[in-house]
Design an enzyme around this catalytic site. Structure first.
Site, PDB file in Angstrom:
ATOM      1  N   ARG A 121      -5.301  19.975 -40.706  1.00  0.00           N
ATOM      2  CA  ARG A 121      -5.159  20.331 -42.186  1.00  0.00           C
ATOM      3  C   ARG A 121      -5.411  19.459 -43.184  1.00  0.00           C
ATOM      4  O   ARG A 121      -5.021  18.251 -43.376  1.00  0.00           O
ATOM      5  CB  ARG A 121      -3.350  20.784 -42.163  1.00  0.00           C
ATOM      6  CG  ARG A 121      -3.092  21.166 -43.911  1.00  0.00           C
ATOM      7  CD  ARG A 121      -3.603  22.541 -44.032  1.00  0.00           C
ATOM      8  NE  ARG A 121      -2.827  23.482 -43.073  1.00  0.00           N
ATOM      9  CZ  ARG A 121      -3.500  24.694 -42.954  1.00  0.00           C
ATOM     10  NH1 ARG A 121      -4.368  25.051 -43.465  1.00  0.00           N
ATOM     11  NH2 ARG A 121      -3.064  25.621 -42.107  1.00  0.00           N
ATOM     12  N   HIS A 162     -15.112  24.007 -45.392  1.00  0.00           N
ATOM     13  CA  HIS A 162     -13.894  24.275 -46.117  1.00  0.00           C
ATOM     14  C   HIS A 162     -13.302  23.181 -46.670  1.00  0.00           C
ATOM     15  O   HIS A 162     -12.220  22.666 -46.263  1.00  0.00           O
ATOM     16  CB  HIS A 162     -12.874  24.893 -44.832  1.00  0.00           C
ATOM     17  CG  HIS A 162     -11.868  25.679 -45.329  1.00  0.00           C
ATOM     18  ND1 HIS A 162     -10.690  24.950 -46.444  1.00  0.00           N
ATOM     19  CD2 HIS A 162     -11.159  26.782 -45.087  1.00  0.00           C
ATOM     20  CE1 HIS A 162      -9.817  25.874 -46.535  1.00  0.00           C
ATOM     21  NE2 HIS A 162      -9.998  27.037 -45.683  1.00  0.00           N
ATOM     22  N   ARG A 167     -13.999  24.268 -35.228  1.00  0.00           N
ATOM     23  CA  ARG A 167     -13.115  23.288 -35.942  1.00  0.00           C
ATOM     24  C   ARG A 167     -12.035  22.768 -34.986  1.00  0.00           C
ATOM     25  O   ARG A 167     -11.417  21.796 -35.363  1.00  0.00           O
ATOM     26  CB  ARG A 167     -12.473  23.850 -37.178  1.00  0.00           C
ATOM     27  CG  ARG A 167     -11.402  25.012 -36.928  1.00  0.00           C
ATOM     28  CD  ARG A 167     -10.697  25.343 -38.547  1.00  0.00           C
ATOM     29  NE  ARG A 167      -9.786  26.364 -38.149  1.00  0.00           N
ATOM     30  CZ  ARG A 167      -8.885  26.866 -38.887  1.00  0.00           C
ATOM     31  NH1 ARG A 167      -8.729  26.138 -40.043  1.00  0.00           N
ATOM     32  NH2 ARG A 167      -8.101  28.006 -38.697  1.00  0.00           N
ATOM     33  N   ASP A 204      -6.831  32.566 -53.827  1.00  0.00           N
ATOM     34  CA  ASP A 204      -7.653  32.600 -52.607  1.00  0.00           C
ATOM     35  C   ASP A 204      -8.596  33.718 -52.889  1.00  0.00           C
ATOM     36  O   ASP A 204      -8.594  34.955 -52.718  1.00  0.00           O
ATOM     37  CB  ASP A 204      -6.574  33.308 -51.478  1.00  0.00           C
ATOM     38  CG  ASP A 204      -7.333  32.880 -50.026  1.00  0.00           C
ATOM     39  OD1 ASP A 204      -8.566  32.689 -50.044  1.00  0.00           O
ATOM     40  OD2 ASP A 204      -6.632  33.367 -49.083  1.00  0.00           O
ATOM     41  N   GLU A 211     -15.133  25.628 -51.426  1.00  0.00           N
ATOM     42  CA  GLU A 211     -15.747  25.708 -49.881  1.00  0.00           C
ATOM     43  C   GLU A 211     -17.328  26.440 -50.314  1.00  0.00           C
ATOM     44  O   GLU A 211     -17.438  27.310 -50.640  1.00  0.00           O
ATOM     45  CB  GLU A 211     -14.983  26.634 -48.932  1.00  0.00           C
ATOM     46  CG  GLU A 211     -13.359  26.298 -49.167  1.00  0.00           C
ATOM     47  CD  GLU A 211     -12.512  27.128 -48.507  1.00  0.00           C
ATOM     48  OE1 GLU A 211     -13.105  28.055 -47.725  1.00  0.00           O
ATOM     49  OE2 GLU A 211     -11.381  27.386 -48.740  1.00  0.00           O
TER      50      GLU A 211
HETATM   51  O1  TA6 Z   1     -10.653  29.565 -47.241  1.00  0.00           O
HETATM   52  C1  TA6 Z   1      -9.328  30.161 -47.482  1.00  0.00           C
HETATM   53  C2  TA6 Z   1      -8.583  30.656 -46.317  1.00  0.00           C
HETATM   54  O2  TA6 Z   1      -9.441  31.312 -45.621  1.00  0.00           O
HETATM   55  C3  TA6 Z   1      -7.339  31.128 -47.049  1.00  0.00           C
HETATM   56  O3  TA6 Z   1      -7.326  32.625 -46.687  1.00  0.00           O
HETATM   57  C4  TA6 Z   1      -6.377  30.404 -46.078  1.00  0.00           C
HETATM   58  O4  TA6 Z   1      -5.690  31.091 -45.195  1.00  0.00           O
HETATM   59  C5  TA6 Z   1      -7.156  29.295 -45.760  1.00  0.00           C
HETATM   60  O5  TA6 Z   1      -8.182  29.224 -45.601  1.00  0.00           O
HETATM   61  C6  TA6 Z   1      -6.579  28.436 -44.580  1.00  0.00           C
HETATM   62  O6  TA6 Z   1      -6.752  28.703 -43.311  1.00  0.00           O
HETATM   63  P1  TA6 Z   1      -6.263  28.078 -42.021  1.00  0.00           P
HETATM   64  O7  TA6 Z   1      -6.498  29.189 -40.810  1.00  0.00           O
HETATM   65  O8  TA6 Z   1      -6.754  26.720 -42.075  1.00  0.00           O
HETATM   66  O9  TA6 Z   1      -4.587  28.238 -42.157  1.00  0.00           O
END
Ligand code: TA6
Length: 296
Positions: free
Chosen positions: A72, A163, A94, A206, A265
């Site tokens: 994260r 991201h 990832r 988002d 992103e």
């Molecule tokens: O890029 C935005 C997103 O797709 C959101 O919808 C949110 O869920 C975020 O990524 C994080 O995703 P993750 O799978 O890392 O919890």
């Protein structure tokens, strides 16, 4: 997360060494211009800090560094799909273990290259041959290039994102411009909307912006800098912040973590796996993000 006071496991050059944090092996760069850290797990940039500045990249204090979970914060490499088009969410790159291929210096700074190729494990999830390279260039700017090569005789479709979690002083006092006029709002069931050219956030966001400008500017008065984000090889730019409710629902983000992060992103968006961007047999595609901190 202080990755710079940890002892080196091995020293590869004057500027590059390998460190260990929990279950992660991390390539660490310390040069005159900047320092940076890239985990082999996920090919994940965890830090980029130009001299005399706060980190440009946000990392969650509650990130799980067990070498299995997605990290994260940082710059997750979402590939071969973006979002929840298939499992695992945001693809397997990832959470895969990448290899360090090379490190070198050029006139701009230090370049580290990591690689990930298909294996039985990846073909069980996504039945294609691929060769990924991730180039991370660390100097007065951070440039991340995801080079995806199709060595097979059949074209394959993909979607993807770099991201990036930007580190900001206070999310409510940051102004972002350049995301463009049109977006798909994930928080309104994918509704297509039009928005303002300047964004100051006061709630969760988002959004997939489908016509971003060549440069996106994140103006951060608290840190007395603007982060200029320039993307290439993309068809969209995503902006995400989960706000308090979203953060408290995540085990790997502190409740107040949302206050100092903003995801901007570089994205190849596709509504389905099948309609993704095609990479023809023998061809390659590069998805790039370059982040330049501009100080007064
Ligand atoms: O890029 C935005 C997103 O797709 C959101 O919808 C949110 O869920 C975020 O990524 C994080 O995703 P993750 O799978 O890392 O919890």
């Amino acid at each position: 997360m202080d990755l710079y006071s940890l002892p080196a496991l091995s020293v590869l050059s004057d500027t590059v060494s390998i460190i260990e944090k929990d279950a992660l092996k991390i390539v660490r760069i310390i040069s005159g211009k900047a320092r940076a850290a890239i985990a082999l797990h996920g090919g994940h940039v965890m830090s980029y800090q130009p001299s005399d500045q706060p980190d440009v990249i946000w990392m969650s204090e509650a990130a799980i560094l067990d070498g299995k979970a997605a990290i994260r914060g940082g710059v997750p490499v979402c590939w071969p799909w973006f979002g929840g088009l298939a499992s695992p969410s945001h693809g397997f790159a990832r959470t895969s273990e990448w290899q360090l291929i090379e490190h070198r210096e050029n006139e701009n700074g230090v370049v580290v290259c990591l690689g990930l190729n298909d294996s039985q494990q990846t073909r069980d999830i996504w039945p294609h041959q691929f060769e990924l390279k991730l180039y991370v260039e660390v100097g007065d700017q951070l440039k991340i290039t995801l080079d995806m090569h199709n060595p097979s005789e059949v074209a394959w479709p993909f979607s993807a994102a770099l991201h990036t979690y930007l580190n900001v002083s206070d999310i409510t006092s940051v102004t972002t411009s350049g995301m463009g006029p049109n977006y798909i709002d994930k928080l309104q069931d994918g509704k297509t909307c039009q928005g303002d050219s300047e964004l100051v956030l006061s709630h969760a966001i988002d959004r997939i912006y489908t016509q971003p400008s060549a440069s996106i500017h994140v103006e951060d008065k608290g840190y007395e800098r603007t982060l200029k984000v320039e993307n290439q090889g993309h068809n969209a730019a995503v902006m995400w912040n989960p706000w308090e409710e979203g953060a408290s629902a995540m085990a790997d983000m502190n409740d107040n973590g949302y206050q100092t992060m903003l995801c901007v992103e570089s994205t190849v968006f596709s509504p389905s796996l099948e309609s993704g961007q095609l990479v023809a047999a023998g061809e390659s595609h590069q998805l790039i993000t370059t982040i330049t901190p501009i100080t007064a």
